[in-house]
Design a protein around this motif. Structure first.
Motif, short mmCIF file in Angstrom:
data_model
loop_
_atom_site.label_atom_id
_atom_site.label_comp_id
_atom_site.label_asym_id
_atom_site.label_seq_id
_atom_site.Cartn_x
_atom_site.Cartn_y
_atom_site.Cartn_z
N PHE A 1 6.62 7.60 -3.71
CA PHE A 1 6.47 8.97 -3.21
C PHE A 1 5.65 9.82 -4.19
N LYS A 2 5.95 9.65 -5.47
CA LYS A 2 5.26 10.42 -6.49
C LYS A 2 3.77 10.11 -6.48
N LEU A 3 3.43 8.82 -6.42
CA LEU A 3 2.02 8.42 -6.40
C LEU A 3 1.32 8.94 -5.14
N TYR A 4 2.03 8.88 -4.02
CA TYR A 4 1.44 9.30 -2.75
C TYR A 4 1.19 10.81 -2.74
N LEU A 5 2.17 11.57 -3.21
CA LEU A 5 2.02 13.02 -3.23
C LEU A 5 0.94 13.47 -4.20
N GLN B 1 -8.92 4.39 -4.30
CA GLN B 1 -8.16 3.16 -4.46
C GLN B 1 -8.61 2.10 -3.46
N GLU B 2 -8.67 0.88 -3.90
CA GLU B 2 -9.06 -0.22 -3.02
C GLU B 2 -7.85 -0.83 -2.34
N ILE B 3 -6.68 -0.70 -2.96
CA ILE B 3 -5.47 -1.32 -2.42
C ILE B 3 -4.82 -0.38 -1.41
N PRO B 4 -4.54 -0.84 -0.18
CA PRO B 4 -3.88 0.00 0.83
C PRO B 4 -2.51 0.46 0.34
N TRP B 5 -2.03 1.56 0.88
CA TRP B 5 -0.74 2.11 0.46
C TRP B 5 0.40 1.14 0.73
N ARG C 1 0.49 -1.27 -2.01
CA ARG C 1 0.95 -0.66 -3.25
C ARG C 1 2.48 -0.54 -3.23
N LEU C 2 3.03 -0.20 -2.08
CA LEU C 2 4.49 -0.13 -1.95
C LEU C 2 5.10 -1.52 -2.13
N ALA C 3 4.45 -2.53 -1.55
CA ALA C 3 4.95 -3.90 -1.69
C ALA C 3 4.94 -4.33 -3.16
N ALA C 4 3.91 -3.95 -3.89
CA ALA C 4 3.82 -4.30 -5.30
C ALA C 4 4.97 -3.68 -6.10
#
Length: 205
Positions: A21-25, A34-38, A41-44
């Protein structure tokens, strides 16, 4: 979340979700480079959190799943000429090798013993058959890593994981699901009998 400018206080919320949430906000209103889809990123973050579990079996299980998904992804990217670096999730040793190596085995031939199996599975064109083979590989891993732990929490966790696999396949393929269910019940009974006999022998001594 936007109004409060911080995630709500909820002790049941996984820590990695708060970090997401922090990264997204923080990305709101900024140019997205960013090249990696959200979702990746959540999966990581999810895998990183799971692989910090205090139980080694649990850590190894999630590491296995991450590695399998990443290796199949890398093989698929290579087959279709895609840049695999943008699709690999996580930052463990296997993920790093998959991003950087152009070798046929991604430089993992000596460290990942199930890589040849995955390479054969990746050649399967029938997606349903491929999914079953992946689950079978995971099933065998669970068998091998709980064989000598019939009374430990690892075996309980493994049975729950197997039942989840069966439940998924019952919805997709009722005949296969029921057959697999009978097999696991039989294996559970046999394993319990063997463990009980071993327990008796040890205590008779």
């Amino acid at each position: 979340l936007k109004e409060e400018e911080k995630p709500p206080k909820n002790d049941r919320m996984p820590p990695y979700f708060k970090e997401f949430f922090k990264l997204y906000l923080e990305s709101e209103g900024k140019e997205n480079k960013q090249e990696i889809p959200w979702e990746d990123r959540l999966a990581a973050l999810y895998y990183a959190y799971a692989m910090k579990n205090s139980n080694k079996f649990v850590r190894d299980w999630f590491c296995l799943n991450l590695n399998i998904n990443n290796m199949l992804t890398a093989i698929t990217c290579r087959k279709h000429g895609l840049d695999k670096a943008g699709y690999i999730v996580g930052d463990n040793e296997v993920a790093q090798a998959l991003r950087t190596s152009n070798a046929r085995d991604f430089g993992l031939g000596d460290t990942v013993d199930y890589l040849p199996d995955l390479q054969r599975i990746a050649e399967e064109n029938d997606l349903m058959v491929r999914e079953k083979k992946v689950d079978l590989l995971k099933w065998q891993w669970l068998e091998e890593h709980t064989f000598f732990k019939p009374f430990d929490i690892e075996s309980v966790f493994a049975y729950l994981l197997k039942l989840e696999m069966i439940e998924r396949w019952v919805t997709l393929d009722k005949v296969t699901g029921e057959k697999t269910f009978r097999e696991i019940v039989g294996a559970m009974k046999k394993g319990s009998e063997n463990a009980l006999e071993e327990f008796k022998r040890n205590n008779d001594k």
